[in-house]
Structure formats: C-alpha cells, structure tokens
Scaffold this motif. Structure first.
Motif, short mmCIF file in Angstrom:
data_model
loop_
_atom_site.label_atom_id
_atom_site.label_comp_id
_atom_site.label_asym_id
_atom_site.label_seq_id
_atom_site.Cartn_x
_atom_site.Cartn_y
_atom_site.Cartn_z
N UNK A 174 37.67 12.33 3.23
CA UNK A 174 36.93 11.26 3.82
C UNK A 174 37.46 9.93 2.91
N UNK A 175 38.12 8.98 3.68
CA UNK A 175 38.53 7.79 3.17
C UNK A 175 38.68 6.61 4.27
N UNK A 176 38.89 5.48 3.92
CA UNK A 176 39.08 4.17 4.86
C UNK A 176 40.70 4.20 5.22
N UNK A 177 41.47 4.79 4.42
CA UNK A 177 42.68 4.87 4.73
C UNK A 177 42.98 6.33 5.45
N UNK A 178 44.28 6.73 5.32
CA UNK A 178 44.76 7.97 5.81
C UNK A 178 44.62 7.97 7.33
N UNK A 179 45.21 6.50 7.84
CA UNK A 179 45.04 6.61 9.30
C UNK A 179 45.95 7.69 10.31
#
Length: 109
Positions: free
Chosen positions: A63-68
């Motif tokens: 779970x992350x705001x990045x890692x698109x």
C-alpha cells in the motif's frame, strides 16, 4: 505507543501493521492481479511485489501513494485506519512513515 505497566515499567506496543507483500492477504491480492510477491534467495526476509514478466527491482510495500507502475498488479493506495482511546497510563506515541519520510514524537505529559 509507550505506556507504563503495573510495575511502573515502560512498555512499547505497535499499533499498526506494515502493509507488505510478505503478508498472505496482501500477496493474495497481488497474485489475483497477476503480480508476483516473493523474496529473492539472497534476501529471504524481504518480500517484494514484481511485474509478472520481469524480475527488475520490486516494491517492498503493498500500500503506497507511489508505485504507479504496479497499480494494475495489486499495489493499492487505500490507507488503513485504526482508533484507540488514550488512558492515563499512556505516555507517548511515535508516528513514523517510510513513505512520507516523517517522524513525530508526541508526548502526552
């Protein structure tokens, strides 16, 4: 969180769970999305999510705001929330995030 027990000793407890591919719930979601969650032989304690077709460096968080580039393979940005009522024995709480690079120490007294 730190609190004092009945012997007046300081006790630390973890209030949250790290959302990483090593946990079955997280790995299952990623595998359902065709991602691969596994650890390399030379780092068996570090499970990462990887693309289905490439062993390039993986992402160690689920779970992350990045890692698109891994969104379609099971990485999500939906945070978990928890609630805890503070008591008189609670002394302090430390808020830390490896994603936002913040560390905050909050003292109750």
């Amino acid at each position: 969180m730190g609190f004092k027990d009945s012997n007046d000793s300081m006790v630390a407890i973890q209030l949250t769970v790290d959302l990483k591919p090593v946990f079955p719930r997280e790995a299952e979601r990623m595998e359902q999305c065709k991602g691969r969650a596994f650890a390399l032989q030379d780092e068996p304690e570090v499970s990462t999510i990887r693309l289905p077709f490439d062993d390039a460096p993986g992402l160690e968080m689920a779970t992350t705001f990045g890692g698109f580039c891994l969104r379609e393979y099971g990485v999500i940005s939906i945070p978990e929330f928890s609630h805890r009522l503070l008591t008189d024995i609670d002394q302090f709480i430390v808020l830390v995030s490896n994603g936002l690079k913040i560390s905050i120490l909050y003292l109750f007294h």
